[in-house]
Motif scaffolding. Structure first.
Motif, PDB file in Angstrom:
ATOM      1  N   ARG A 159       0.829  -1.206   0.000  1.00 26.14           N
ATOM      2  CA  ARG A 159       0.000   0.000   0.000  1.00 26.14           C
ATOM      3  C   ARG A 159       0.868   1.263   0.000  1.00 26.14           C
ATOM      4  O   ARG A 159       0.563   2.241  -0.680  1.00 26.14           O
ATOM      5  CB  ARG A 159      -0.917  -0.024   1.218  1.00 26.14           C
ATOM      6  CG  ARG A 159      -2.208   0.723   1.013  1.00 26.14           C
ATOM      7  CD  ARG A 159      -3.133   0.544   2.186  1.00 26.14           C
ATOM      8  NE  ARG A 159      -3.910  -0.680   2.110  1.00 26.14           N
ATOM      9  CZ  ARG A 159      -4.625  -1.164   3.138  1.00 26.14           C
ATOM     10  NH1 ARG A 159      -4.630  -0.538   4.289  1.00 26.14           N
ATOM     11  NH2 ARG A 159      -5.318  -2.262   2.995  1.00 26.14           N
ATOM     12  N   ALA A 160       1.962   1.221   0.754  1.00 28.02           N
ATOM     13  CA  ALA A 160       2.855   2.382   0.807  1.00 28.02           C
ATOM     14  C   ALA A 160       3.622   2.547  -0.502  1.00 28.02           C
ATOM     15  O   ALA A 160       3.833   3.671  -0.973  1.00 28.02           O
ATOM     16  CB  ALA A 160       3.824   2.247   1.969  1.00 28.02           C
ATOM     17  N   VAL A 162       2.576   1.674  -3.500  1.00 26.26           N
ATOM     18  CA  VAL A 162       1.631   2.234  -4.471  1.00 26.26           C
ATOM     19  C   VAL A 162       1.377   3.705  -4.154  1.00 26.26           C
ATOM     20  O   VAL A 162       1.393   4.564  -5.036  1.00 26.26           O
ATOM     21  CB  VAL A 162       0.310   1.436  -4.469  1.00 26.26           C
ATOM     22  CG1 VAL A 162      -0.768   2.174  -5.236  1.00 26.26           C
ATOM     23  CG2 VAL A 162       0.533   0.060  -5.069  1.00 26.26           C
ATOM     24  N   GLY A 163       1.176   4.024  -2.871  1.00 24.83           N
ATOM     25  CA  GLY A 163       0.917   5.411  -2.475  1.00 24.83           C
ATOM     26  C   GLY A 163       2.073   6.326  -2.829  1.00 24.83           C
ATOM     27  O   GLY A 163       1.873   7.432  -3.331  1.00 24.83           O
ATOM     28  N   CYS A 165       4.211   5.936  -5.212  1.00 15.14           N
ATOM     29  CA  CYS A 165       4.261   6.142  -6.671  1.00 15.14           C
ATOM     30  C   CYS A 165       3.122   7.045  -7.130  1.00 15.14           C
ATOM     31  O   CYS A 165       3.310   7.954  -7.929  1.00 15.14           O
ATOM     32  CB  CYS A 165       4.103   4.820  -7.418  1.00 15.14           C
ATOM     33  SG  CYS A 165       5.413   3.659  -7.171  1.00 15.14           S
ATOM     34  N   LEU A 166       1.925   6.788  -6.596  1.00 13.48           N
ATOM     35  CA  LEU A 166       0.719   7.429  -7.121  1.00 13.48           C
ATOM     36  C   LEU A 166       0.622   8.887  -6.675  1.00 13.48           C
ATOM     37  O   LEU A 166       0.329   9.765  -7.482  1.00 13.48           O
ATOM     38  CB  LEU A 166      -0.501   6.630  -6.640  1.00 13.48           C
ATOM     39  CG  LEU A 166      -1.887   7.087  -7.048  1.00 13.48           C
ATOM     40  CD1 LEU A 166      -1.990   7.177  -8.557  1.00 13.48           C
ATOM     41  CD2 LEU A 166      -2.940   6.122  -6.519  1.00 13.48           C
ATOM     42  N   ASP A 167       0.830   9.152  -5.407  1.00  9.23           N
ATOM     43  CA  ASP A 167       0.660  10.514  -4.890  1.00  9.23           C
ATOM     44  C   ASP A 167       1.553  10.723  -3.672  1.00  9.23           C
ATOM     45  O   ASP A 167       1.094  10.661  -2.531  1.00  9.23           O
ATOM     46  CB  ASP A 167      -0.816  10.731  -4.526  1.00  9.23           C
ATOM     47  CG  ASP A 167      -1.145  12.205  -4.376  1.00  9.23           C
ATOM     48  OD1 ASP A 167      -0.199  13.006  -4.261  1.00  9.23           O
ATOM     49  OD2 ASP A 167      -2.335  12.544  -4.368  1.00  9.23           O
ATOM     50  N   PRO A 168       2.864  10.964  -3.924  1.00  4.96           N
ATOM     51  CA  PRO A 168       3.814  11.044  -2.803  1.00  4.96           C
ATOM     52  C   PRO A 168       3.466  12.150  -1.796  1.00  4.96           C
ATOM     53  O   PRO A 168       3.643  11.962  -0.600  1.00  4.96           O
ATOM     54  CB  PRO A 168       5.162  11.318  -3.482  1.00  4.96           C
ATOM     55  CG  PRO A 168       4.866  11.622  -4.897  1.00  4.96           C
ATOM     56  CD  PRO A 168       3.522  11.088  -5.227  1.00  4.96           C
ATOM     57  N   LEU A 169       2.952  13.293  -2.299  1.00  4.76           N
ATOM     58  CA  LEU A 169       2.633  14.391  -1.386  1.00  4.76           C
ATOM     59  C   LEU A 169       1.501  13.993  -0.447  1.00  4.76           C
ATOM     60  O   LEU A 169       1.505  14.320   0.740  1.00  4.76           O
ATOM     61  CB  LEU A 169       2.249  15.634  -2.193  1.00  4.76           C
ATOM     62  CG  LEU A 169       2.099  16.927  -1.403  1.00  4.76           C
ATOM     63  CD1 LEU A 169       3.378  17.273  -0.679  1.00  4.76           C
ATOM     64  CD2 LEU A 169       1.701  18.075  -2.324  1.00  4.76           C
ATOM     65  N   PHE A 170       0.529  13.253  -0.976  1.00  7.82           N
ATOM     66  CA  PHE A 170      -0.575  12.790  -0.134  1.00  7.82           C
ATOM     67  C   PHE A 170      -0.058  11.837   0.936  1.00  7.82           C
ATOM     68  O   PHE A 170      -0.407  11.959   2.110  1.00  7.82           O
ATOM     69  CB  PHE A 170      -1.645  12.096  -0.980  1.00  7.82           C
ATOM     70  CG  PHE A 170      -2.778  11.548  -0.159  1.00  7.82           C
ATOM     71  CD1 PHE A 170      -3.807  12.370   0.249  1.00  7.82           C
ATOM     72  CD2 PHE A 170      -2.787  10.229   0.246  1.00  7.82           C
ATOM     73  CE1 PHE A 170      -4.834  11.887   1.031  1.00  7.82           C
ATOM     74  CE2 PHE A 170      -3.813   9.735   1.026  1.00  7.82           C
ATOM     75  CZ  PHE A 170      -4.834  10.560   1.422  1.00  7.82           C
ATOM     76  N   LEU A 171       0.798  10.896   0.526  1.00  7.23           N
ATOM     77  CA  LEU A 171       1.335   9.928   1.490  1.00  7.23           C
ATOM     78  C   LEU A 171       2.067  10.665   2.608  1.00  7.23           C
ATOM     79  O   LEU A 171       1.948  10.324   3.781  1.00  7.23           O
ATOM     80  CB  LEU A 171       2.274   8.946   0.793  1.00  7.23           C
ATOM     81  CG  LEU A 171       2.746   7.776   1.662  1.00  7.23           C
ATOM     82  CD1 LEU A 171       1.576   6.912   2.079  1.00  7.23           C
ATOM     83  CD2 LEU A 171       3.783   6.937   0.955  1.00  7.23           C
ATOM     84  N   ARG A 172       2.826  11.727   2.223  1.00  5.80           N
ATOM     85  CA  ARG A 172       3.557  12.486   3.238  1.00  5.80           C
ATOM     86  C   ARG A 172       2.592  13.188   4.192  1.00  5.80           C
ATOM     87  O   ARG A 172       2.891  13.381   5.357  1.00  5.80           O
ATOM     88  CB  ARG A 172       4.471  13.510   2.556  1.00  5.80           C
ATOM     89  CG  ARG A 172       5.890  13.422   3.043  1.00  5.80           C
ATOM     90  CD  ARG A 172       6.770  14.491   2.432  1.00  5.80           C
ATOM     91  NE  ARG A 172       6.633  14.601   0.990  1.00  5.80           N
ATOM     92  CZ  ARG A 172       6.805  15.728   0.312  1.00  5.80           C
ATOM     93  NH1 ARG A 172       7.116  16.838   0.954  1.00  5.80           N
ATOM     94  NH2 ARG A 172       6.662  15.749  -1.000  1.00  5.80           N
TER      95      ARG A 172
END
Lengths: 288, 256
Positions: A159-160, A162-163, A165-172
């Motif tokens: 999940r991390a 994919v996150g 790759c997909l939207d690093p700013l959101f994951l942060r």
């Protein structure tokens, strides 16, 4: 035909070992390659394969052609380059492509100098191109262990990954895992390259990582399916390459990578997301 | 002025944020009450996005403090998303990222979570789009999907940085509807907006920034021609010879 495919593996233990090693390596390295591609880091994989050379060479100089010291050396050199380049990219204005290039070029030069200090060019060829036909028990165990660690880590961190790759700013913004997952992933890249270099050599182990993932992109549009497809392509390439090498007396590592290259080319042309499909005239289209 | 009253969601105390030694938001003091719907307006380069980044914690204050009430969950939609649309993900995968705080890295997505994602897609008008790859969405549809992710995040404090850029009128109306719905549920919503008509029509409170706060209070009193004129006169460019800001009593900018 069946004889052509099956006989070499039934007849010779070294072929069975080579096949086992290549299959394990496909299972492990191909999904890593898919994420390298999705993060636009395919060339980083190539750079890392050069970067581990001085470590492997140091192990080779000190202990001869032994898997354990060469592996540990490669891991250390790979970790230094990955962490160094990653840290420069995160702490300064320089992007990771430039810092990675700087670090791996220096590392590669050190490696070539070290190998040339002792030994003939045959030794250098061995380190660079590997010998999948001479895998011993230690090497097989190492590849198996790396495959297990890689698969477990990939599933746990899925999940991390994919996150990131997909939207690093959101994951942060929701989790502190972004930076961690980046370095864990680079660690997996190094681990798989090190596992591969005994079999395929430092230059070619990256091929089995990158080519199947790149080919899978032309067939499916889903991260899980892409990983599965890349493993399948890796297995087919390994099998085809070993048979090619056996029957045509070609060096085994390059034969495996060439087979993967052929699959890539076919995928590029014939895959549903390849170059030919959009060129075909479409007789029907939907109204919405 | 009574900093950190019980019902404050965000409290700024003499907050200065910026890049290098240059302030982008200068000496802001005030508070956003819990449940407020606040529009942040001002010319380009006036520090609106910088202020939002500081509230999220992505950017640290140069001086002063930005305090968020304890146990406030936060959702943030940046102006320039780092979303990689070429990544092979479906719309549901993107929206389900909003479950992160609830389920984390390993928590299994249950039936109720899948239900929440489906409800969110329906609420933003993307019913039936769940299985579409994200690279097939238009700009407005993508913005709706990102709003669906905000819905799934179910946060107490929602920060939106210019969510209406390059979006058609119908989509803007729908998204405003969602924002008003959040406001009705008692969530605190802070939105950076350029369209002053939208601010006057829908936002009870407004903060007009031009590096320093120009006005802060009920929208009708903030978005006036005089105030906008004052805001336009601020110096947008950085000046390396600008005088150093000496400590002085901060100009109180809060009316809220």
């Amino acid at each position: 035909m069946v004889d052509w495919v099956v006989a070499p593996f039934l007849e010779f233990a070294f072929m069975q070992r080579a096949l086992a090693g290549a299959l394990l390596l496909s299972l492990s390295a191909c999904p890593v390659g898919v994420f390298l591609m999705l993060r636009r880091m395919s060339l980083t994989g190539d750079a890392m394969s050069h970067a581990i050379l001085p470590g492997a060479a140091a192990g080779f100089l000190l202990y001869g052609l032994e898997i354990v010291p060469m592996t540990i050396g490669g891991l250390i050199a790979g970790a230094i380059v990955a962490l160094g380049a990653g840290a420069v990219a995160r702490l300064t204005v320089q992007r990771e492509d430039a810092s990675m290039a700087a670090f791996y070029l220096v590392s590669l030069a050190i490696g070539v100098v070290m190998v040339s200090l002792r030994g003939s060019s045959v030794d250098l060829m061995h380190v660079l191109f590997g010998t999948v036909l001479a895998l011993n028990d230690d090497a097989l165990w190492l590849i198996g262990l790396v495959a297990a660690v890689t698969l477990a880590t990939t599933v746990l961190l899925w999940r991390a990954l994919v996150g990131e790759c997909l939207d690093p700013l959101f994951l942060r913004s929701v989790s502190g895992l972004g930076g961690v997952v980046h370095f864990v992933f680079l660690g997996l890249v190094v681990l798989n390259l090190v596992a591969g270099f005994q079999a395929l050599g430092t230059l070619l182990s990256v091929g089995l990582m990158i080519l199947p993932g790149a080919a899978a992109r032309f067939w499916v549009n889903d991260a899980v399916a892409m990983c599965v497809a890349s493993v399948g392509i890796g297995i087919v390439s390994s099998l085809g390459g070993l048979l090619l090498s056996y029957h045509a007396s070609l060096p085994s590592g390059p034969a495996i990578i060439l087979s993967a290259g052929v699959v890539y080319l076919v995928s590029l042309l014939a895959g549903p997301r390849g170059v030919l499909r959009p060129a075909l005239p479409r007789r029907h289209h939907r109204t919405a | 002025m009574n900093p950190r009253t019980a019902d404050a969601c965000i409290t700024f105390e003499d907050l200065t944020v910026g890049y290098g030694s240059h302030a982008a938001v200068h000496h802001l003091t005030g508070q956003v009450p819990r449940g407020a719907l606040l529009a942040v307006v001002g010319p380009n380069g006036s520090g609106k996005s910088t202020l939002i980044k500081c509230i999220t914690g992505l950017l640290a204050p140069m001086s002063g403090t930005c305090h968020i009430a304890a146990r406030t969950s936060l959702a943030y939609l940046p102006q320039q998303s780092e979303l990689d649309c070429s990544f092979p993900a479906r719309v549901v995968d993107l929206v389900a990222l909003g479950l992160w705080r609830k389920r984390g890295l390993l928590g299994r997505h249950r039936a109720e979570d899948r239900g929440a994602v489906a409800d969110a897609l329906r609420a933003v008008g993307l019913d039936g789009f769940g299985r579409r790859p994200i690279d097939s969405l238009s700009g407005g549809q993508l913005q709706r999907a990102l709003f669906a992710r905000l819905l799934v995040q179910d946060a107490d404090l929602i920060l939106l940085d210019e969510p209406f850029n390059a979006i058609d009128e119908k989509t803007i109306r729908d998204l405003i509807g969602l924002i008003l719905h959040w406001h009705g549920e008692g969530r605190t919503v802070v939105v950076v907006v350029h369209d002053l008509d939208l601010v006057r029509a829908h936002f009870p409170q407004a903060l007009l920034l031009a590096r320093r706060p120009i006005a802060w209070g009920p929208s009708a009193e903030v978005v006036t021609p005089q105030n906008m004129q004052r805001a336009r006169q601020f110096q947008e460019a950085w000046d390396d010879d600008a005088p150093w800001c000496e400590p002085s009593p901060a100009p109180a900018g809060d009316v809220a």
